[in-house]
Design a protein around this motif. Structure first.
Motif, mmCIF file in Angstrom:
data_model
loop_
_atom_site.group_PDB
_atom_site.id
_atom_site.type_symbol
_atom_site.label_atom_id
_atom_site.label_comp_id
_atom_site.label_asym_id
_atom_site.label_seq_id
_atom_site.Cartn_x
_atom_site.Cartn_y
_atom_site.Cartn_z
ATOM 1 N N ARG A 1 0.744 -1.096 0.013
ATOM 2 C CA ARG A 1 -0.055 0.080 -0.026
ATOM 3 C C ARG A 1 0.944 1.166 0.081
ATOM 4 N NH1 ARG A 1 -2.609 1.828 5.275
ATOM 5 N NH2 ARG A 1 -3.164 3.988 4.787
ATOM 6 N N VAL A 2 0.789 2.224 -0.963
ATOM 7 C CA VAL A 2 1.532 3.076 -1.111
ATOM 8 C C VAL A 2 1.142 4.452 -1.135
ATOM 9 C CG1 VAL A 2 3.467 4.324 -2.827
ATOM 10 C CG2 VAL A 2 3.008 1.558 -2.836
ATOM 11 N N ASP A 3 1.744 5.703 -0.579
ATOM 12 C CA ASP A 3 1.197 7.069 -0.585
ATOM 13 C C ASP A 3 2.459 7.777 -1.070
ATOM 14 O OD1 ASP A 3 -1.574 6.959 0.121
ATOM 15 O OD2 ASP A 3 -0.960 6.149 2.090
ATOM 16 N N VAL A 4 2.118 8.672 -1.755
ATOM 17 C CA VAL A 4 3.084 9.483 -2.202
ATOM 18 C C VAL A 4 2.984 11.019 -1.648
ATOM 19 C CG1 VAL A 4 4.377 10.874 -4.264
ATOM 20 C CG2 VAL A 4 3.653 8.558 -4.339
ATOM 21 N N VAL A 5 3.790 11.667 -1.160
ATOM 22 C CA VAL A 5 3.602 13.001 -0.539
ATOM 23 C C VAL A 5 4.836 13.795 -1.102
ATOM 24 C CG1 VAL A 5 3.185 14.611 1.689
ATOM 25 C CG2 VAL A 5 2.792 11.981 1.695
ATOM 26 N N SER A 6 4.354 15.038 -1.876
ATOM 27 C CA SER A 6 5.354 15.731 -2.583
ATOM 28 C C SER A 6 4.743 17.206 -2.696
ATOM 29 C CB SER A 6 5.679 15.001 -3.666
ATOM 30 O OG SER A 6 6.677 16.065 -4.584
ATOM 31 N N THR A 7 5.932 18.108 -2.500
ATOM 32 C CA THR A 7 5.292 19.591 -3.068
ATOM 33 C C THR A 7 4.793 19.671 -4.703
ATOM 34 O OG1 THR A 7 7.732 20.107 -3.420
ATOM 35 C CG2 THR A 7 6.710 20.729 -1.206
ATOM 36 N N GLY A 8 5.200 18.772 -5.256
ATOM 37 C CA GLY A 8 4.808 18.917 -6.586
ATOM 38 C C GLY A 8 5.258 17.712 -7.615
ATOM 39 N N ILE A 9 4.873 17.661 -8.670
ATOM 40 C CA ILE A 9 4.879 16.344 -9.437
ATOM 41 C C ILE A 9 6.239 16.587 -10.435
ATOM 42 C CG2 ILE A 9 4.142 14.483 -10.840
ATOM 43 C CD1 ILE A 9 2.697 14.359 -8.023
ATOM 44 N N ALA A 10 7.099 16.035 -10.246
ATOM 45 C CA ALA A 10 8.277 16.004 -11.453
ATOM 46 C C ALA A 10 8.629 17.584 -11.729
ATOM 47 C CB ALA A 10 8.030 15.248 -12.413
#
Ligand code: GLY
Length: 374
Positions: free
Chosen positions: A25-34
Motif C-alpha cells: 500500500r503506497v502513498d506519495v507526499v510531495s510539494t509537486g510532481i516532477a
C-alpha cells in the motif's frame, strides 16, 4: 506494508510504482510532481557515453539501470492498461536510437578514443567513426567535426512523458498522491518511508538528519528548441535521427531529438553563485551546439530551464536504510544520472522493503560521509 514515498520526481514516482506493483500500500507526499531535476533533464539513458575516468563503481549501477529501463519500457503497455488509452513504450517517451558522440577537433576525438577503451572495458560496444561516416548517419552535422564514436546501446527517454505516464498510472491504481510539504518524517504514518526528496532531504526533520548526506546543488541550464519543418529536406522527419553528444574543445554538450520536432540542448554543470539561468552558460551551449549542428541557428528557442541536480562528493547515489532506524530509506543524490538510475533505484528500494537478500553495493550507503562511520 504501508510505504510512504516523500518526493515525486522520477525517483519517487518509479519507486511508488514498483512498490505498488509488488502489492504494497503506497502513498506519495510531495510539494509537486516532477518539478525539480526531472523537469529539466534530457533523459539520456547513457551508461556508456557518461562513463568518466575514476567512476568505476558507478559504471556497474549505470549498466544495471539501463537494463532496468529496458524492462520498464517493455512493461509500459501492461502497466498502462489501467488508463483510458493503453500506451506503447514510445508513448511514454522511450526511444532506442543509437547515440553518436562527436569530437569537434582532433584533440576531442583523441579523448573520445581514450574513453572508448574504458567504455569497452566496462562492457559497452563502441564503434569509432570518421567524420564522413558520422555525417552519413547524421547529415545535419557540421562539416568541421573531426570524428565520432557510435554507441548503439545508449538510448533515451523523455523524463516529462515518463513522469506524466507514471503519475497517471499511480492515480488510476489508487495510490494516494498528496501535494504538500513534509516537515518531519516522524509525523508520517507507514511501515517504511522512502525519502526521495532530492536536495530537499536534509531540510526535512527525521532520523536521517543524524547522517551527513553531503548533498550539494549542481545546477544545469537546459534549452528546449523546436525545429521548423520548412528547414528539413524532403523525406526528413527531424534534424537528428538520434542523440548527438559532443566534445567541443574539451566542453561537453548534447542534443537530444524528441518526437514532434523538439530538440533538447544541454547542459551546463555549475556550482557558481547564480541562482537562475546563466547567460554565459546559455551562450556557450548555443555556440558549441552550432559548431556541431549549424542548423540550430534556424530553430526556435521555446524554453530555458534551470534546475539543480543533487550532487554527492563521489558522484554516487545515497540509497539505503538509516542505520538504527530502518523505517526510513534514503534515496537521493542521483546527481547527473537521476533519469538513468531511476528504474534501478525503484527496484532496489522495493527489494529493501521486501527484505530481499541481495545486498546493495556498499558504495551507495547513505551513511558513508558521516564522520562517526569513517
Ligand atoms: N546526464 C546529463 C546531465 O546531467 O547533464
Amino acid at each position: 506494508m504501508h510505504v510512504v514515498v516523500v518526493g515525486a520526481g522520477i525517483i519517487g514516482l518509479l519507486t511508488a510504482l514498483e512498490l505498488s506493483e509488488r502489492g504494497h500500500r503506497v502513498d506519495v507526499v510531495s510539494t509537486g510532481i516532477a518539478e525539480g531535476a526531472t523537469h529539466a533533464a534530457a533523459g539520456m539513458l547513457a551508461p556508456a557515453a557518461e562513463v568518466q575516468v575514476g567512476q568505476g563503481p558507478l559504471w556497474q549501477l549505470m549498466r544495471e539501470a539501463a537494463a532496468d529501463h529496458r524492462a520498464l519500457a517493455a512493461r509500459i503497455p501492461a502497466l498502462s492498461r489501467v488508463l483510458d488509452h493503453p500506451l506503447s513504450a514510445r508513448d511514454a517517451g522511450y526511444r532506442e536510437d543509437a547515440t553518436l558522440v562527436v569530437g569537434r577537433d582532433h584533440a576531442d576525438v583523441a579523448g573520445l578514443r581514450d574513453l572508448a577503451v574504458l567504455q569497452r572495458a566496462a562492457g559497452s560496444e563502441v564503434d569509432e567513426l570518421t567524420a564522413r561516416e558520422a555525417r552519413r548517419l547524421e547529415p545535419a552535422l557540421g562539416p568541421g567535426i573531426a570524428g565520432a564514436v557510435r554507441i548503439a546501446a545508449d538510448h533515451q527517454v523523455d523524463p516529462r512523458l515518463l513522469a506524466h505516464t507514471v503519475h497517471a498510472v499511480l492515480g488510476a491504481r489508487g495510490v494516494g498522491i498528496e501535494l504538500r510539504s513534509v516537515e518531519d518524517l516522524d509525523a508520517l504514518p507507514g511501515d517504511r518511508i522512502v525519502l526521495a526528496a532530492g536536495l530537499g532531504a536534509p531540510g526535512i526533520a527525521g532520523p536521517h538528519r543524524a547522517l551527513d548526506l553531503a548533498l550539494r546543488p549542481v545546477r544545469g541550464d537546459v534549452l528546449r528548441l523546436r525545429v521548423p519543418r520548412e528547414i528539413l529536406a524532403p523525406g526528413e522527419e527531424h534534424l537528428l535521427t538520434g542523440t548527438v553528444r559532443a566534445v567541443v574543445r574539451g566542453r561537453p554538450v548534447y542534443l537530444v531529438p524528441r518526437d514532434g520536432l523538439g530538440l533538447v540542448l544541454g547542459a551546463t554543470s555549475r556550482e557558481d553563485a547564480l541562482a537562475g539561468t546563466s547567460a554565459g552558460g546559455v551562450l556557450q551551449l548555443l555556440q558549441d551546439a552550432a559548431e556541431i549542428l549549424p542548423a540550430i541557428r534556424e530553430t526556435e528557442l521555446v524554453e530555458t530551464t534551470t534546475r539543480d541536480r543533487p550532487g554527492t562528493p563521489d558522484d554516487l547515489p545515497l540509497l539505503g536504510p538509516v542505520p538504527g532506524d530502518p523505517r526510513v530509506i534514503v534515496s537521493t543524490g542521483y546527481h547527473r544520472h537521476g533519469i538513468l538510475l531511476s528504474a534501478w533505484a525503484a527496484r532496489r528500494t522495493a527489494d529493501l522493503v521486501d527484505g530481499h537478500p541481495d545486498p546493495l553495493p556498499g558504495a551507495v550507503r547513505p551513511e558513508r560521509f558521516t564522520k562517526e562511520d569513517a
